[in-house]
Motif scaffolding. Structure first.
Motif, PDB file in Angstrom:
ATOM      1  N   LYS A   3      48.378  29.145  48.747  1.00  0.00           N
ATOM      2  CA  LYS A   3      47.235  29.332  48.927  1.00  0.00           C
ATOM      3  C   LYS A   3      46.530  29.015  50.372  1.00  0.00           C
ATOM      4  O   LYS A   3      45.600  29.927  50.854  1.00  0.00           O
ATOM      5  N   LEU A   4      47.126  28.265  51.392  1.00  0.00           N
ATOM      6  CA  LEU A   4      46.581  28.307  52.359  1.00  0.00           C
ATOM      7  C   LEU A   4      46.829  29.453  53.497  1.00  0.00           C
ATOM      8  O   LEU A   4      46.282  29.986  54.236  1.00  0.00           O
ATOM      9  N   PHE A   5      48.029  30.034  53.101  1.00  0.00           N
ATOM     10  CA  PHE A   5      48.518  31.295  53.821  1.00  0.00           C
ATOM     11  C   PHE A   5      47.771  32.483  53.379  1.00  0.00           C
ATOM     12  O   PHE A   5      47.443  33.162  54.257  1.00  0.00           O
ATOM     13  N   LEU A   6      47.492  32.468  52.141  1.00  0.00           N
ATOM     14  CA  LEU A   6      46.460  33.562  51.496  1.00  0.00           C
ATOM     15  C   LEU A   6      45.113  33.490  52.224  1.00  0.00           C
ATOM     16  O   LEU A   6      44.588  34.525  52.712  1.00  0.00           O
ATOM     17  N   ALA A   7      44.407  31.980  52.207  1.00  0.00           N
ATOM     18  CA  ALA A   7      43.144  32.125  52.948  1.00  0.00           C
ATOM     19  C   ALA A   7      43.360  32.388  54.486  1.00  0.00           C
ATOM     20  O   ALA A   7      42.496  33.061  54.872  1.00  0.00           O
ATOM     21  N   ALA A   8      44.377  31.825  55.095  1.00  0.00           N
ATOM     22  CA  ALA A   8      44.535  32.248  56.612  1.00  0.00           C
ATOM     23  C   ALA A   8      44.732  33.676  56.869  1.00  0.00           C
ATOM     24  O   ALA A   8      44.301  34.414  57.700  1.00  0.00           O
ATOM     25  N   THR A   9      45.390  34.521  55.909  1.00  0.00           N
ATOM     26  CA  THR A   9      45.707  36.023  56.035  1.00  0.00           C
ATOM     27  C   THR A   9      44.276  36.601  55.670  1.00  0.00           C
ATOM     28  O   THR A   9      43.884  37.805  56.390  1.00  0.00           O
ATOM     29  N   CYS A  10      43.395  36.037  54.838  1.00  0.00           N
ATOM     30  CA  CYS A  10      42.126  36.615  54.478  1.00  0.00           C
ATOM     31  C   CYS A  10      41.293  36.523  55.628  1.00  0.00           C
ATOM     32  O   CYS A  10      40.448  37.550  55.967  1.00  0.00           O
ATOM     33  N   LEU A  46      38.107  24.495  40.001  1.00  0.00           N
ATOM     34  CA  LEU A  46      37.981  25.854  40.404  1.00  0.00           C
ATOM     35  C   LEU A  46      39.464  26.613  40.370  1.00  0.00           C
ATOM     36  O   LEU A  46      39.520  27.571  40.741  1.00  0.00           O
ATOM     37  N   SER A  47      40.508  25.969  40.076  1.00  0.00           N
ATOM     38  CA  SER A  47      41.839  26.525  39.890  1.00  0.00           C
ATOM     39  C   SER A  47      41.994  27.383  39.231  1.00  0.00           C
ATOM     40  O   SER A  47      42.632  28.511  39.602  1.00  0.00           O
ATOM     41  N   LEU A  48      41.545  27.498  38.032  1.00  0.00           N
ATOM     42  CA  LEU A  48      41.781  28.702  37.216  1.00  0.00           C
ATOM     43  C   LEU A  48      41.065  30.222  37.647  1.00  0.00           C
ATOM     44  O   LEU A  48      41.771  30.988  37.792  1.00  0.00           O
ATOM     45  N   PRO A  49      39.795  29.987  37.971  1.00  0.00           N
ATOM     46  CA  PRO A  49      39.021  31.083  38.492  1.00  0.00           C
ATOM     47  C   PRO A  49      39.534  31.566  39.920  1.00  0.00           C
ATOM     48  O   PRO A  49      39.619  32.825  40.177  1.00  0.00           O
ATOM     49  N   ILE A  50      39.886  30.754  40.621  1.00  0.00           N
ATOM     50  CA  ILE A  50      40.385  31.003  41.805  1.00  0.00           C
ATOM     51  C   ILE A  50      41.965  31.734  41.748  1.00  0.00           C
ATOM     52  O   ILE A  50      42.309  32.729  42.492  1.00  0.00           O
ATOM     53  N   LYS A  51      42.629  31.190  40.819  1.00  0.00           N
ATOM     54  CA  LYS A  51      44.074  31.778  40.306  1.00  0.00           C
ATOM     55  C   LYS A  51      43.867  33.363  39.895  1.00  0.00           C
ATOM     56  O   LYS A  51      44.466  34.359  40.528  1.00  0.00           O
ATOM     57  N   ASN A  52      42.648  33.636  39.153  1.00  0.00           N
ATOM     58  CA  ASN A  52      42.342  34.958  38.957  1.00  0.00           C
ATOM     59  C   ASN A  52      42.041  35.846  39.867  1.00  0.00           C
ATOM     60  O   ASN A  52      42.342  36.845  40.095  1.00  0.00           O
ATOM     61  N   LEU A  53      41.126  35.299  40.804  1.00  0.00           N
ATOM     62  CA  LEU A  53      40.634  35.807  41.911  1.00  0.00           C
ATOM     63  C   LEU A  53      41.939  36.229  42.812  1.00  0.00           C
ATOM     64  O   LEU A  53      41.730  37.552  43.279  1.00  0.00           O
ATOM     65  N   CYS A  54      42.787  35.595  43.113  1.00  0.00           N
ATOM     66  CA  CYS A  54      43.871  35.620  43.970  1.00  0.00           C
ATOM     67  C   CYS A  54      44.746  36.772  43.531  1.00  0.00           C
ATOM     68  O   CYS A  54      45.213  37.730  44.095  1.00  0.00           O
ATOM     69  N   LYS A  55      44.932  36.743  41.954  1.00  0.00           N
ATOM     70  CA  LYS A  55      45.495  37.907  41.482  1.00  0.00           C
ATOM     71  C   LYS A  55      44.912  39.251  41.814  1.00  0.00           C
ATOM     72  O   LYS A  55      45.702  40.299  42.132  1.00  0.00           O
ATOM     73  N   GLY A  56      43.576  39.337  41.700  1.00  0.00           N
ATOM     74  CA  GLY A  56      42.850  40.252  42.010  1.00  0.00           C
ATOM     75  C   GLY A  56      42.977  40.918  43.470  1.00  0.00           C
ATOM     76  O   GLY A  56      43.114  42.030  43.623  1.00  0.00           O
ATOM     77  N   SER A  61      44.914  44.499  47.424  1.00  0.00           N
ATOM     78  CA  SER A  61      45.553  44.348  48.633  1.00  0.00           C
ATOM     79  C   SER A  61      46.908  45.541  48.664  1.00  0.00           C
ATOM     80  O   SER A  61      47.037  46.341  49.605  1.00  0.00           O
ATOM     81  N   LEU A  62      47.581  45.477  47.568  1.00  0.00           N
ATOM     82  CA  LEU A  62      48.843  46.339  47.264  1.00  0.00           C
ATOM     83  C   LEU A  62      48.403  47.794  47.129  1.00  0.00           C
ATOM     84  O   LEU A  62      48.966  48.543  47.849  1.00  0.00           O
ATOM     85  N   GLY A  98      48.743  36.937  47.419  1.00  0.00           N
ATOM     86  CA  GLY A  98      48.004  37.075  46.298  1.00  0.00           C
ATOM     87  C   GLY A  98      48.719  37.172  45.159  1.00  0.00           C
ATOM     88  O   GLY A  98      48.154  36.594  44.047  1.00  0.00           O
ATOM     89  N   LEU A  99      49.839  38.034  45.107  1.00  0.00           N
ATOM     90  CA  LEU A  99      50.391  38.228  43.897  1.00  0.00           C
ATOM     91  C   LEU A  99      51.497  36.945  43.292  1.00  0.00           C
ATOM     92  O   LEU A  99      51.947  37.060  42.210  1.00  0.00           O
ATOM     93  N   THR A 100      51.633  36.212  44.419  1.00  0.00           N
ATOM     94  CA  THR A 100      52.270  34.817  43.688  1.00  0.00           C
ATOM     95  C   THR A 100      51.302  34.002  42.938  1.00  0.00           C
ATOM     96  O   THR A 100      52.008  33.046  42.370  1.00  0.00           O
ATOM     97  N   ALA A 101      50.045  34.415  42.772  1.00  0.00           N
ATOM     98  CA  ALA A 101      49.239  33.770  41.753  1.00  0.00           C
ATOM     99  C   ALA A 101      49.858  33.886  40.349  1.00  0.00           C
ATOM    100  O   ALA A 101      49.338  33.125  39.535  1.00  0.00           O
ATOM    101  N   PHE A 102      50.387  35.036  40.264  1.00  0.00           N
ATOM    102  CA  PHE A 102      51.115  35.080  38.578  1.00  0.00           C
ATOM    103  C   PHE A 102      51.978  34.020  38.323  1.00  0.00           C
ATOM    104  O   PHE A 102      52.348  33.616  37.026  1.00  0.00           O
ATOM    105  N   PHE A 103      52.339  33.227  39.352  1.00  0.00           N
ATOM    106  CA  PHE A 103      53.356  32.315  39.077  1.00  0.00           C
ATOM    107  C   PHE A 103      52.855  30.854  39.324  1.00  0.00           C
ATOM    108  O   PHE A 103      53.640  30.144  39.187  1.00  0.00           O
TER     109      PHE A 103
END
Length: 112
Positions: A3-10, A46-56, A61-62, A98-103
């Motif tokens: 999550k920190l890596f995704l936030a830093a990349t964003c 916030l974990s579940l909504p953010i998980k779905n947001l990260c998937k999106g 991004s892909l 972001g796609l790691t959020a599926f796991f």
């Protein structure tokens, strides 16, 4: 950690693409997303909504990266300018993290 890596990349995408294309209202979604991702580490509801947001974010991004690669082939040869290379690198990072959020597992708090 992811999550920190995704936030830093964003945040990196926010600052770099803002310097290349100029800042717009849509650009300001990236630091908001980064803040929410970091907040979800400490505030568990916030974990579940953010998980779905990260998937999106990962899927978009892909798709953005694939469209950038398609645009680079225009004219019969492949060419990416240096600024587009950095944007492609950041899009791959956002897609990867972001796609790691599926796991990711979301642990539910057990009420007492």
């Amino acid at each position: 950690m992811l999550k920190l890596f995704l936030a830093a990349t964003c945040l990196g995408m926010f600052f770099y693409s803002g310097s290349v294309f100029g800042f717009s209202l849509g650009h300001f979604l990236l630091p908001v997303i980064s803040t929410l991702i970091v907040a979800s580490i400490f505030y568990k509801p916030l974990s579940l909504p953010i998980k779905n947001l990260c998937k999106g974010v990962g899927i978009l991004s892909l798709l953005g990266f694939l469209l950038l690669m398609l645009a680079a082939t225009m004219g019969g040869s492949f060419h990416l300018s240096p600024s587009n290379q950095i944007i492609a690198f950041l899009l791959v990072g956002m897609a990867l993290f972001g796609l790691t959020a599926f796991f990711w597992s979301v642990k539910k708090d057990v009420g007492t």
